[in-house]
Design a protein around this motif. Structure first.
Motif, PDB file in Angstrom:
ATOM      1  N   UNK A 175      31.505  31.811  38.878  1.00 22.85           N
ATOM      2  CA  UNK A 175      32.251  32.914  39.515  1.00 22.85           C
ATOM      3  C   UNK A 175      30.665  33.095  40.589  1.00 22.85           C
ATOM      4  N   UNK A 176      29.304  32.841  40.888  1.00 17.64           N
ATOM      5  CA  UNK A 176      28.550  32.868  41.797  1.00 17.64           C
ATOM      6  C   UNK A 176      28.133  31.350  42.227  1.00 17.64           C
ATOM      7  N   UNK A 177      28.846  30.591  42.070  1.00 12.41           N
ATOM      8  CA  UNK A 177      28.852  29.356  43.138  1.00 12.41           C
ATOM      9  C   UNK A 177      30.149  29.788  43.994  1.00 12.41           C
ATOM     10  N   UNK A 178      31.642  30.493  42.918  1.00 13.57           N
ATOM     11  CA  UNK A 178      32.771  30.788  43.868  1.00 13.57           C
ATOM     12  C   UNK A 178      32.257  31.409  44.963  1.00 13.57           C
ATOM     13  N   UNK A 179      31.549  32.543  44.702  1.00 14.31           N
ATOM     14  CA  UNK A 179      31.723  34.077  45.415  1.00 14.31           C
ATOM     15  C   UNK A 179      31.006  33.476  46.592  1.00 14.31           C
ATOM     16  N   UNK A 180      29.465  33.080  46.363  1.00 16.69           N
ATOM     17  CA  UNK A 180      28.797  32.041  47.371  1.00 16.69           C
ATOM     18  C   UNK A 180      29.886  31.586  48.499  1.00 16.69           C
ATOM     19  N   UNK A 181      30.764  30.389  48.155  1.00 19.65           N
ATOM     20  CA  UNK A 181      31.177  29.716  48.988  1.00 19.65           C
ATOM     21  C   UNK A 181      32.496  30.802  49.278  1.00 19.65           C
ATOM     22  N   UNK A 182      33.409  31.136  48.674  1.00 23.93           N
ATOM     23  CA  UNK A 182      33.757  32.190  48.798  1.00 23.93           C
ATOM     24  C   UNK A 182      33.963  33.036  49.986  1.00 23.93           C
ATOM     25  N   UNK A 183      33.229  33.893  50.370  1.00 22.21           N
ATOM     26  CA  UNK A 183      33.541  34.962  50.749  1.00 22.21           C
ATOM     27  C   UNK A 183      32.059  34.697  52.336  1.00 22.21           C
ATOM     28  N   UNK A 184      32.246  35.837  53.507  1.00 16.38           N
ATOM     29  CA  UNK A 184      31.238  35.270  54.283  1.00 16.38           C
ATOM     30  C   UNK A 184      30.932  36.546  54.578  1.00 16.38           C
ATOM     31  N   UNK A 185      29.448  36.853  55.574  1.00 18.73           N
ATOM     32  CA  UNK A 185      28.769  37.767  55.563  1.00 18.73           C
ATOM     33  C   UNK A 185      30.031  38.385  56.926  1.00 18.73           C
ATOM     34  N   UNK A 186      29.801  39.642  57.294  1.00 19.91           N
ATOM     35  CA  UNK A 186      29.474  40.882  56.404  1.00 19.91           C
ATOM     36  C   UNK A 186      30.436  40.823  54.814  1.00 19.91           C
ATOM     37  N   UNK A 187      29.726  40.596  54.318  1.00 25.71           N
ATOM     38  CA  UNK A 187      29.583  40.515  52.662  1.00 25.71           C
ATOM     39  C   UNK A 187      30.541  41.501  52.074  1.00 25.71           C
ATOM     40  N   UNK A 188      32.292  41.187  51.771  1.00 27.99           N
ATOM     41  CA  UNK A 188      33.403  42.778  50.834  1.00 27.99           C
ATOM     42  C   UNK A 188      31.814  43.215  49.464  1.00 27.99           C
ATOM     43  N   UNK A 189      32.984  43.956  49.054  1.00 27.97           N
ATOM     44  CA  UNK A 189      31.877  44.479  48.089  1.00 27.97           C
ATOM     45  C   UNK A 189      32.656  43.403  46.265  1.00 27.97           C
ATOM     46  N   UNK A 190      34.080  43.037  46.304  1.00 29.37           N
ATOM     47  CA  UNK A 190      33.943  42.161  45.330  1.00 29.37           C
ATOM     48  C   UNK A 190      33.490  41.025  45.537  1.00 29.37           C
ATOM     49  N   UNK A 191      32.613  40.870  45.863  1.00 28.60           N
ATOM     50  CA  UNK A 191      31.478  39.086  45.909  1.00 28.60           C
ATOM     51  C   UNK A 191      30.651  39.693  45.507  1.00 28.60           C
ATOM     52  N   UNK A 192      30.099  40.766  45.646  1.00 29.32           N
ATOM     53  CA  UNK A 192      29.023  41.223  44.239  1.00 29.32           C
ATOM     54  C   UNK A 192      29.448  41.381  43.175  1.00 29.32           C
ATOM     55  N   UNK A 193      30.169  41.975  43.097  1.00 33.19           N
ATOM     56  CA  UNK A 193      31.604  41.984  42.093  1.00 33.19           C
ATOM     57  C   UNK A 193      31.358  40.833  40.778  1.00 33.19           C
ATOM     58  N   UNK A 194      31.952  39.770  41.911  1.00 40.24           N
ATOM     59  CA  UNK A 194      32.077  39.039  41.017  1.00 40.24           C
ATOM     60  C   UNK A 194      31.003  38.190  40.680  1.00 40.24           C
ATOM     61  N   UNK A 195      29.830  38.796  41.225  1.00 43.92           N
ATOM     62  CA  UNK A 195      28.242  37.797  40.729  1.00 43.92           C
ATOM     63  C   UNK A 195      28.016  38.560  39.472  1.00 43.92           C
ATOM     64  N   UNK A 196      27.995  39.703  40.161  1.00 38.11           N
ATOM     65  CA  UNK A 196      27.558  40.851  38.705  1.00 38.11           C
ATOM     66  C   UNK A 196      28.275  41.150  37.572  1.00 38.11           C
ATOM     67  N   UNK A 197      29.467  41.063  37.919  1.00 36.65           N
ATOM     68  CA  UNK A 197      30.028  41.427  36.469  1.00 36.65           C
ATOM     69  C   UNK A 197      29.729  40.392  35.209  1.00 36.65           C
TER      70      UNK A 197
END
Length: 347
Positions: free
Chosen positions: A188-210
């Motif tokens: 999920x961290x790899x996916x979030x890094x590749x999927x989302x671009x700046x400015x990062x949405x909140x669910x990008x952080x949730x995808x990493x943290x949860x």
């Protein structure tokens, strides 16, 4: 008439020319507007290294002041401390350590700690080279984190759990669940890094943290059970476990929240921003956890083979390289996707 000093030149002046030859001048750091959005961090306005320099420049930037310097050095020094403390514990002056089935999980834990600290330091040191390097290095970082998660789970399960927890339903499914969550955290961290671009949405952080948060709650459950059911005065490891829990929660806060740079953008670019605080706290957390595991190892080792069985211990340890392989394959697959995505964007 001017006075002539006969004092010998200072060591600093003597060695400056030598340092100039050994460490040639590096490109000066630049502001956030001078690097692509991929390399920018929120509320960090300066101290960036220019993109597209030679690998040599980024390696030598280990000795340069920039906004990643403390991120790199905090984990490099922590890795050295982990190794030195382990050598002291296992050396002639140690506790009679010998490498066998009962001590193998401790060796794997130390390896996992050095792996995540080294991968993190390498990622933060070299990631500014290019966009492909940035993705590849942080995917490597996520592999290191997953390996460390499972190394912790393995050691805490075998050394830091008591009989009541081991016989519970959670204890029976703990290692398979920990392995699955470690891999999921990496993916999920790899996916979030590749999927989302700046400015990062909140669910990008949730995808990493949860996923990492759920993995931590599971991994720390043997310790949490002992902390709530045992007397702290009867075991020297329990205060250390409590300390590492507190340090981890503090580090998780700074990982999730851009504090203090949120309140004063540009004031904490080089020293004091949230990711640096996260790195420092996590380094101390690892050192406290290692010390607690040393105490638990001495406490549990005499009965470990009798309680778990030699084959079960070997099977548990064999799952460690399997998890490492799965995470590495996942990271390589995401690296290929990142390369293909960058090639499409350049057309």
């Amino acid at each position: 008439m001017p006075r002539v000093s006969l004092a010998p030149p200072s060591l600093c002046l003597t060695f400056l020319p030598l340092l100039d030859r050994l460490l040639p001048s590096l490109p000066t750091t630049v502001r956030d507007v001078d690097v692509p959005p991929l390399f920018r961090e929120r509320f960090i306005l300066s101290g960036y290294r220019a993109v597209g320099q030679s690998w040599r420049c980024y390696v030598l930037s280990l000795f340069q002041i920039h906004n990643e310097t403390l991120n790199v050095w905090s984990h490099l020094l922590a890795a050295v401390c982990v190794v030195l403390r382990f050598m002291a514990f296992t050396g002639p002056e140690g506790q009679g350590f010998s490498l066998d089935v009962s001590s193998l999980p401790l060796v794997l834990y130390v390896f996992s700690a050095v792996t995540y600290l080294s991968c993190s330091a390498a990622a933060h040191l070299l990631q500014s080279h290019s966009e492909p390097a940035h993705y590849s290095l942080f995917f490597l970082d996520y592999v290191g984190v997953a390996v460390y998660q499972y190394g912790c789970a393995l050691a805490l399960c075998l050394y830091s759990s008591d009989t009541a927890w081991m016989q519970s339903m959670l204890g029976q499914v703990f290692l398979p669940a920990a392995g699955l969550l470690a891999w999921l955290s990496c993916a999920t961290c790899c996916y979030a890094k590749l999927r989302y671009r700046r400015p990062y949405p909140l669910h990008r952080k949730l995808c990493q943290v949860v996923p990492m948060g759920v993995a931590y709650l599971l991994d720390i459950s043997p310790v949490a059970h002992r902390l709530t059911t045992c007397s702290w005065s009867s075991n020297a490891a329990l205060p250390l476990h409590f300390l590492q829990v507190v340090l981890f929660l503090l580090s998780a806060f700074f990982f999730s929240c851009p504090v203090p740079e949120l309140f004063s953008p540009g004031s904490f670019d080089v020293v004091g921003h949230s990711h640096q605080l996260f790195h420092v706290l996590l380094s101390f957390c690892t050192l406290a956890q290692q010390e607690a595991l040393f105490q638990d190892f001495l406490w549990r080792r005499p009965a470990l083979i009798r309680e778990f069985g030699e084959q079960r211990l070997l099977l548990a340890c064999a799952s460690f390289p399997c998890l490492t392989l799965c995470c590495t394959i996942t990271a390589l697959a995401m690296r290929r996707r990142a390369r293909d995505q960058l090639m499409k964007e350049q057309r």
